[in-house]
Structures are given as C-alpha cells and as structure tokens.
Design a protein around this motif. Structure first.
Motif, short mmCIF file in Angstrom:
data_model
loop_
_atom_site.label_atom_id
_atom_site.label_comp_id
_atom_site.label_asym_id
_atom_site.label_seq_id
_atom_site.Cartn_x
_atom_site.Cartn_y
_atom_site.Cartn_z
N THR A 9 11.84 -42.91 52.93
CA THR A 9 11.11 -42.08 53.89
C THR A 9 11.13 -42.70 55.26
O THR A 9 11.33 -42.02 56.28
CB THR A 9 9.66 -41.89 53.41
N SER A 10 10.92 -44.01 55.32
CA SER A 10 10.96 -44.75 56.58
C SER A 10 11.28 -46.20 56.28
O SER A 10 11.20 -46.65 55.13
CB SER A 10 9.62 -44.64 57.32
N ALA A 11 11.66 -46.95 57.32
CA ALA A 11 12.03 -48.34 57.12
C ALA A 11 11.74 -49.14 58.38
O ALA A 11 11.74 -48.59 59.49
CB ALA A 11 13.51 -48.45 56.75
N GLN A 12 11.51 -50.44 58.18
CA GLN A 12 11.29 -51.33 59.31
C GLN A 12 11.99 -52.66 59.08
O GLN A 12 12.10 -53.13 57.94
CB GLN A 12 9.79 -51.58 59.52
N ILE A 13 12.44 -53.26 60.18
CA ILE A 13 13.00 -54.60 60.15
C ILE A 13 11.86 -55.56 60.48
O ILE A 13 11.19 -55.39 61.51
CB ILE A 13 14.13 -54.76 61.17
N GLY A 14 11.62 -56.54 59.62
CA GLY A 14 10.52 -57.46 59.89
C GLY A 14 10.41 -58.57 58.87
O GLY A 14 11.05 -58.53 57.81
N ASP A 15 9.58 -59.55 59.19
CA ASP A 15 9.36 -60.72 58.35
C ASP A 15 8.11 -60.50 57.51
O ASP A 15 6.99 -60.49 58.01
CB ASP A 15 9.20 -61.95 59.24
N SER A 16 8.31 -60.36 56.21
CA SER A 16 7.18 -60.06 55.32
C SER A 16 6.26 -61.26 55.10
O SER A 16 5.21 -61.11 54.46
CB SER A 16 7.69 -59.55 53.98
N HIS B 253 18.73 -50.56 44.61
CA HIS B 253 18.73 -49.73 43.40
C HIS B 253 17.34 -49.15 43.13
O HIS B 253 17.21 -48.00 42.67
CB HIS B 253 19.21 -50.54 42.20
N ILE B 254 16.30 -49.94 43.40
CA ILE B 254 14.93 -49.43 43.25
C ILE B 254 14.71 -48.27 44.20
O ILE B 254 14.16 -47.22 43.82
CB ILE B 254 13.89 -50.54 43.51
N ALA B 255 15.13 -48.43 45.45
CA ALA B 255 14.96 -47.37 46.45
C ALA B 255 15.69 -46.10 46.02
O ALA B 255 15.15 -44.98 46.15
CB ALA B 255 15.49 -47.84 47.80
N MET B 256 16.88 -46.23 45.51
CA MET B 256 17.66 -45.07 45.09
C MET B 256 16.97 -44.33 43.95
O MET B 256 16.91 -43.10 43.93
CB MET B 256 19.07 -45.51 44.67
N HIS C 239 9.46 -40.04 45.35
CA HIS C 239 8.33 -40.81 45.88
C HIS C 239 8.55 -41.09 47.37
O HIS C 239 9.68 -41.06 47.87
CB HIS C 239 8.18 -42.13 45.13
N GLN C 240 7.45 -41.37 48.08
CA GLN C 240 7.54 -41.74 49.49
C GLN C 240 7.71 -43.25 49.59
O GLN C 240 6.92 -44.01 49.02
CB GLN C 240 6.27 -41.31 50.22
N ILE C 241 8.75 -43.69 50.29
CA ILE C 241 9.11 -45.10 50.31
C ILE C 241 9.16 -45.65 51.73
O ILE C 241 9.86 -45.10 52.58
CB ILE C 241 10.49 -45.32 49.66
N MET C 242 8.42 -46.73 51.97
CA MET C 242 8.57 -47.51 53.18
C MET C 242 9.35 -48.76 52.79
O MET C 242 8.91 -49.55 51.96
CB MET C 242 7.21 -47.91 53.76
N MET D 264 3.57 -37.76 43.04
CA MET D 264 4.26 -38.52 44.08
C MET D 264 3.41 -39.69 44.51
O MET D 264 2.21 -39.56 44.77
CB MET D 264 4.56 -37.63 45.28
N LYS D 265 4.03 -40.88 44.60
CA LYS D 265 3.31 -42.08 45.03
C LYS D 265 3.92 -42.61 46.32
O LYS D 265 5.08 -42.37 46.64
CB LYS D 265 3.38 -43.15 43.95
N SER D 266 3.10 -43.36 47.05
CA SER D 266 3.60 -44.04 48.25
C SER D 266 3.90 -45.48 47.87
O SER D 266 3.06 -46.19 47.31
CB SER D 266 2.55 -43.98 49.36
N ILE D 267 5.14 -45.91 48.15
CA ILE D 267 5.62 -47.22 47.73
C ILE D 267 6.04 -48.04 48.94
O ILE D 267 6.78 -47.56 49.80
CB ILE D 267 6.84 -47.08 46.80
N LEU D 268 5.57 -49.28 49.01
CA LEU D 268 6.07 -50.24 49.99
C LEU D 268 7.06 -51.13 49.27
O LEU D 268 6.70 -51.85 48.33
CB LEU D 268 4.92 -51.07 50.57
N LEU D 269 8.32 -51.09 49.69
CA LEU D 269 9.38 -51.85 49.05
C LEU D 269 9.87 -52.93 50.00
O LEU D 269 10.40 -52.63 51.08
CB LEU D 269 10.54 -50.92 48.67
N ILE D 270 9.68 -54.18 49.63
CA ILE D 270 10.06 -55.31 50.48
C ILE D 270 11.20 -56.08 49.82
O ILE D 270 11.07 -56.57 48.69
CB ILE D 270 8.86 -56.25 50.70
N GLY D 271 12.32 -56.18 50.55
CA GLY D 271 13.51 -56.83 50.01
C GLY D 271 14.53 -55.78 49.62
O GLY D 271 14.33 -55.04 48.66
#
Length: 215
Positions: A45-52, A15-18, A25-28, A1-8
């Motif tokens: 796993t979790s999500a945030q609204i923000g300007d990358s 589709h990547i998140a799905m 995997h753990q996905i932010m 299992m990996k921790s992934i930061l997905l932006i966009g």
C-alpha cells in the motif's frame, strides 16, 4: 483486512509482501535500501526508506496503529533485535520476528517478540517429514504433536465410504476434506465414497496418522 507493518524487504520480506497483497491486506513496507523498497512497491500500500533501529523513525510510522508488525530482517540480528524491542516499547499490538538460529529465537522472545518465525528450521522439518513418507503430500504443523496432513488414499480404501473406514474411532484421525481434480471438498458426509485419484485432508497426532496410513 488487516494493516501490516513489514520491516525488512529482502527475499523473505518480499515474499511476505507478495502473499499479503494476494490476501488483500494493507501493507506499509520499510527498509533502509532504496532498491529493495522500489522492488516491493507493486505489492504494498505504501513504503518508506528508513532505519528501523531509530526510535524517532519508528514513532513517525505510528506503530501502535498496525494490527501486526513483522520484522523480516535476516542479515543483521542486532538490527532485528533492536527493532523488535523498540516496536514493543512504542506500543505495537503484535510483533512477529524472524530468527535464523535457536539462540536468536530465545533472544527475540525475551525482548519483545510475541511470535517468532524460523523459516530454515520450519522448512527443514517440513522437508524431512514430507520426503520420508510415501503417502504424505503436504502437512501443516499445529503444535509438537498435531498437524493437518494431505495424504494419498490407500488402495484398500478405494470404493469404501467414510463410515465404513471409521478411522476416527480406530486411529483418532479426523477426515476434514477430500481433494479431487485439484478441487477441495470440505462438505463430506459419512456416506462419501472414496475414488481413485482422491487425496484426503486429515487432522490428528502425527503418530496416529503414521499408524493409520503406514507412513
């Protein structure tokens, strides 16, 4: 299992998140759009609204703690480039960014991306090869010359064993597995017999596979 930061979180990002969710995997997930963030919540796993493109916001995510950071922004290349560069500056271990053109690919690689995915180009290559070949069902490109291919069995091969065909010696093509009734068998031997309805999973150079299967 990996921790992934997905932006966009547009169609590509969703589709990547799905798929990452299927792989456990753990996905932010991050996007500026509240609607897109809401749509992807069942898969992450979790999500945030923000300007990358904000250094302060990215820093608050602790980007250096993720195994992989994926920049899937597709409709604003400036934001994608800024995000990619900031991620690397903030200590991201691995940055994978999306490109839509060859020029974008070069800029991303020069400005922090460890790898670049180019969905339109990769899909175009797959479509051209897949649908211009009679025996080819699927393939995965490994580099400019080699790939893994799923091919139908020529009629002349039915009833013969792997050792009788000896395509490794004749064509430098390796048989990795056999698919039958939607089940993949990787435990094949030299005595494995080929039957109607089977397909082969083979590894080799594209020109060797072409010659072997007359593609």
């Amino acid at each position: 299992m990996k921790s992934i930061l997905l932006i966009g979180l547009g169609r590509f990002g969703k589709h990547i998140a799905m798929k990452l969710n299927e792989l456990n995997h753990q996905i932010m997930a991050v996007d500026q759009s509240e609607t897109l963030v809401q749509d992807v919540l069942p898969y992450v796993t979790s999500a945030q609204i923000g300007d990358s493109t904000s250094p302060a916001f990215l820093r608050s995510l602790g980007v250096d703690n993720y195994d992989v950071c994926i920049v899937a922004i597709g409709n604003n290349f400036q934001s994608s480039l800024e995000t990619t560069s900031l991620l690397k500056e903030l200590g991201a271990k691995m940055v994978v960014s999306r490109a839509s053109t060859d020029v974008q690919e070069k800029f991303l690689l020069r400005n922090g991306a460890d790898e670049v995915v180019y969905p339109e180009k990769q899909l175009a290559n797959w479509t051209a090869i897949r649908y211009s070949a009679d025996h080819l069902l699927d393939y995965i490109e490994l580099d400019g010359e080699h790939g893994v291919f799923e091919v139908t069995i020529p009629n002349a091969w039915i009833g013969k064993s792997i050792v009788q065909l000896d395509i490794r010696k004749k064509f430098h093509v390796n048989i990795m597995g056999i698919r039958s009734d939607s089940k993949l068998n990787l435990a094949i031997t030299a005595d494995t017999m080929l039957s109607p309805g089977m397909t082969l999973l083979v590894l080799g150079r594209y020109k060797d596979v072409q010659k072997c299967f007359r593609i």
